[in-house]
Design an enzyme around this catalytic site. Structure first.
Site, PDB file in Angstrom:
ATOM      1  N   SER A   1      29.190  -7.640 -36.835  1.00  0.00           N
ATOM      2  CA  SER A   1      29.484  -8.238 -35.568  1.00  0.00           C
ATOM      3  C   SER A   1      28.287  -8.739 -34.514  1.00  0.00           C
ATOM      4  O   SER A   1      28.421  -9.183 -33.643  1.00  0.00           O
ATOM      5  CB  SER A   1      30.610  -7.309 -34.914  1.00  0.00           C
TER       6      SER A   1
ATOM      7  N   GLU B   1      41.593  -2.329 -39.814  1.00  0.00           N
ATOM      8  CA  GLU B   1      41.491  -3.327 -38.636  1.00  0.00           C
ATOM      9  C   GLU B   1      42.661  -3.777 -38.462  1.00  0.00           C
ATOM     10  O   GLU B   1      43.108  -4.691 -39.150  1.00  0.00           O
ATOM     11  CB  GLU B   1      40.511  -4.212 -39.010  1.00  0.00           C
TER      12      GLU B   1
HETATM   13  O1  KIV Z   1      31.071  -5.677 -37.662  1.00  0.00           O
HETATM   14  C1  KIV Z   1      31.864  -4.671 -37.173  1.00  0.00           C
HETATM   15  O2  KIV Z   1      31.508  -4.581 -35.924  1.00  0.00           O
HETATM   16  C2  KIV Z   1      33.087  -4.261 -37.968  1.00  0.00           C
HETATM   17  C3  KIV Z   1      33.761  -3.446 -36.821  1.00  0.00           C
HETATM   18  C4  KIV Z   1      34.917  -4.586 -36.231  1.00  0.00           C
HETATM   19  C5  KIV Z   1      34.654  -2.550 -37.676  1.00  0.00           C
HETATM   20  O3  KIV Z   1      33.204  -4.565 -39.045  1.00  0.00           O
END
Ligand code: KIV
Length: 277
Positions: A48, A185
């Site tokens: 992310s 998720e």
């Molecule tokens: O990359 C990320 O932050 C994630 C979370 C949403 C679990 O995979």
């Protein structure tokens, strides 16, 4: 604060004892050190970061180099927190051999504690091969951002009996493949509960309701820093964006009206300057 770092074995112990824990993202030294000072047990250096750090509209462009660049300072900043390194899109979906080579590279370069990989039944062989090669794997199912276009966009998963069953099959197959925990998720509460009840390994829920073994949130979301978008499942526990903008504006106005820097922020030694002219 010097909390004791959680180990892989503690994940199972917490599940067996019904002890809940928390898990947030971090992508740099300062934020990691703040999380390290809190009671949070686990940090994810998530892909992310493509959105929160690099300004992309999805996680797809994130590279191995990006991940290594961000995981290293987090490991330095949070010595008492279990650190998960996310494997980026395209680094493990070609073959088990490709996955093992990239996981080895990431682990050697960053010294994080495990990797996270997205995908259900279809990825179980590859994930099992990585586990057998010696790196602990945290799985990620439900809404999987790397393949969000195949899922038809950011939407709740497991919303029908058939798709809930598929998620359970995914979780049980990944568990058999050797993962030590599973991120789930964006699913309805009772699907979160079903997986928590049926799986031996801990279910780490983000938007998966209150019954899961661990709650996960993206740090920028939960601290109210990321301005662009707030998913329904995010509670903002602080309003840091507002507070930071206020602080910047105060710095701006005090600098312009001369009230900053006042005496206490200045080096007041009188230097003899006459000889310089
Ligand atoms: O990359 C990320 O932050 C994630 C979370 C949403 C679990 O995979």
């Amino acid at each position: 604060m010097s909390k004791k770092k959680m180990t892989i074995l503690d994940f199972q112990k917490y599940k067996d004892e019904g002890k809940k824990f928390t898990y947030v993202t971090a992508y740099d030294y300062t934020m990691a050190s703040i999380v390290n000072d809190s009671e949070t047990e686990v940090i994810l250096v998530g892909d992310s970061l493509g959105m929160t750090m690099l300004g992309y509209t999805s996680t797809v462009p994130v590279t191995m180099e990006d991940m290594i660049h961000h995981i290293r300072p987090v490991v330095k900043g949070a010595p008492n927190t279990f650190i998960v390194g996310d494997m980026p899109f395209g680094s493990y979906n070609e073959s088990p051999q490709q996955a093992i080579a990239n996981v080895n590279r990431l682990m050697k370069a960053t010294m994080c504690d495990c990797v996270k990989m997205e995908g259900g039944v279809e990825m179980a062989e590859t994930i099992g091969a990585v586990v057998t090669s010696g790196t602990p794997v945290m799985a990620h199912i439900g809404l999987t951002p790397q393949t969000v276009t195949s899922l038809g966009g950011f939407r709740v998963q497991g919303g029908t009996p058939e798709s809930a069953k598929k998620l359970l099959d995914d979780a049980l197959t990944l568990q058999d493949a050797g993962v030590f925990s599973i991120v789930l998720e964006c699913v309805p509460n009772n699907v979160g509960k079903l997986l928590r009840d049926k799986c031996k390994v801990p279910i780490l829920g983000i938007g998966a309701g209150p019954h899961v073994d661990c709650q996960v949130l993206v740090l920028q979301d939960m601290l109210g820093m990321y301005g662009d978008f707030k998913p329904k499942f995010v509670k903002q526990f602080a309003q840091l964006r507002r507070d930071m903008v206020q602080a910047l504006n105060q710095f701006h106005s005090e600098s312009l009206d001369g009230s900053f820097p006042s005496e206490e922020y200045c080096f007041n030694k009188e230097v003899v300057l006459d000889k310089l002219y």
